[in-house]
Design an enzyme around this catalytic site. Structure first.
Site, PDB file in Angstrom:
ATOM      1  N   SER A   1      10.594 111.029 -17.362  1.00 16.95           N
ATOM      2  CA  SER A   1      11.450 110.561 -18.648  1.00 16.95           C
ATOM      3  C   SER A   1      11.365 111.883 -18.905  1.00 16.95           C
ATOM      4  O   SER A   1      11.071 112.817 -19.027  1.00 16.95           O
ATOM      5  CB  SER A   1      11.089 109.877 -19.871  1.00 16.95           C
ATOM      6  OG  SER A   1      11.319 108.594 -19.805  1.00 16.95           O
TER       7      SER A   1
ATOM      8  N   TYR B   1       5.402 100.918 -19.170  1.00 15.99           N
ATOM      9  CA  TYR B   1       4.737 101.017 -17.995  1.00 15.99           C
ATOM     10  C   TYR B   1       3.274 100.256 -17.962  1.00 15.99           C
ATOM     11  O   TYR B   1       3.022 100.360 -19.252  1.00 15.99           O
ATOM     12  CB  TYR B   1       5.192 101.719 -17.304  1.00 15.99           C
ATOM     13  CG  TYR B   1       4.984 103.109 -18.800  1.00 15.99           C
ATOM     14  CD1 TYR B   1       3.379 104.066 -19.007  1.00 15.99           C
ATOM     15  CD2 TYR B   1       5.900 103.630 -19.061  1.00 15.99           C
ATOM     16  CE1 TYR B   1       3.651 104.806 -19.785  1.00 15.99           C
ATOM     17  CE2 TYR B   1       6.005 104.355 -19.525  1.00 15.99           C
ATOM     18  CZ  TYR B   1       4.678 104.815 -20.426  1.00 15.99           C
ATOM     19  OH  TYR B   1       5.072 105.753 -21.488  1.00 15.99           O
TER      20      TYR B   1
END
Length: 354
Positions: free
Chosen positions: A135, A354
């Site tokens: 990210s 995740y």
């Protein structure tokens, strides 16, 4: 009443099992029978030829164009590391680094997107390492505000192999954390349309983050409160719940507190520090425990049509949200799971775990 910062806390249990499947700054892993291997992205969202080099509208954004796959894994951009800084104290459980890369303005992106990193070398089978996704932790203007950089927030993955007792190190996270200024890095992307900011400048934005899951929300906050964008002036409310294991591992703390102090009517921050704090029932303080202190207020916000809930961090966060909101809805004779499905369908609940 002012929308102020609170130094309450949230966290993630950074136990070995979770750290092994962690994504360091959005580095996804899948588990095999006796090891953890990088997740090779095959979704058309990331690699569809139709998306290559074009700009598409995002689910949460009907006006802002979104760059996708300007550079692909087989033809990456060679970025230059400008700086790499350890951003946790020395006694923190694990290292987390903030790194800035020069892109010469060639790799455009917007807040909430990710990039791919291709580490050098080969895997155990002699094949080139697969791309890992991270990210982006900076706004589209970059930390240098010249539209020529992007930043990542990466935790060094180190764990003990349960089958051998040997220390194992994540290939890409260690490669990135060891970078020095002027080192070259192959980058692909940008990718992702899930975690983009809403265009509504008066929206309620609730952000739930654990660890390096703070990365996209740092970008959100900087865009809203630290930049003077002529086409974007945020007048809504942002509420960040941020979970870490210890005070020493609070990422971007000074930066976050500065924004909260300067924008008391628009930004509220609650931290949850699991190894140091307990809730009213004596339990460790995770995100859901901190949220439970505001469950009535959150219930009302969740029902407002201009509220967007974002979640980024470890997979266990999702059940934590159910844990805190389920009983609140049940008390009112409502079905939280159905409401949750509707939120996701309408793109008001946006999750990257995740």
């Amino acid at each position: 009443m002012a929308f102020v910062s609170s130094c309450a806390n949230i966290s993630t249990s950074h136990k070995i099992q979770r750290e092994q499947r962690a994504i360091c700054g959005a580095h996804r892993y899948l588990r095999s029978s006796n090891s953890f291997i990088p997740f090779q992205v095959v979704s058309s969202e990331y690699f569809s030829p139709k998306c290559y080099g074009v700009r598409m509208a995002a689910p949460a954004s009907s006006k802002r164009e979104v760059p996708l796959n300007i550079f692909r894994p087989n033809k990456p951009f060679e970025a230059t590391c400008l700086s790499n800084e350890l951003i946790v104290d020395k006694d923190a459980p694990g290292e987390t680094w903030h790194m800035v890369f020069n892109t010469d303005g060639a790799l455009r992106y917007i807040e909430g997107q990710s990039i791919g990193v291709i580490p050098p070398g080969s895997d155990d089978k002699g094949k080139p390492h697969k791309v890992r996704l991270y990210s982006i932790a900076s706004t589209s203007h970059g930390d240098h505000k010249d539209d020529k950089t992007l930043s990542l927030c990466v935790k060094r993955l180190v764990y003990t192999d349960p089958s051998t007792g040997e220390e194992r190190r994540g290939v890409c996270s260690n490669y990135l954390c060891d970078l020095k200024a002027n080192d070259k890095v192959n980058i692909s992307g940008p990718v992702g349309t899930v975690m983009l900011m809403p265009e509504d400048q008066k929206a309620n934005i609730i952000m739930l983050a654990t660890g390096t899951g703070i990365a996209p929300f740092r970008a959100f906050l900087l865009r809203a409160f630290m930049e003077n964008n002529p086409d974007y002036r945020f007048e809504g409310k942002m509420w960040l719940f941020f979970g870490v294991p210890t005070t020493s591992s609070l990422l971007y703390y000074d930066e976050l507190e500065k924004m909260a102090k300067e924008n008391p009517n628009h930004l509220k921050i609650d931290y949850a520090i699991s190894r140091e704090q307990k809730d009213a029932n004596g339990k460790k303080m995770y995100i859901q425990n901190r949220m439970a202190e505001y469950k009535e207020e959150l219930y009302e916000l969740f029902h407002q049509p201009n509220t967007y809930i974002y979640m980024c961090g470890l997979k266990g966060m999702e059940s934590g949200l159910d844990e805190v909101m389920g009983p609140v809805f049940e008390e009112r004779g409502q079905d939280w799971q159905e409401f949750r499905k509707q939120l996701k369908k309408e793109k008001h609940l946006l999750i990257e775990t995740y």
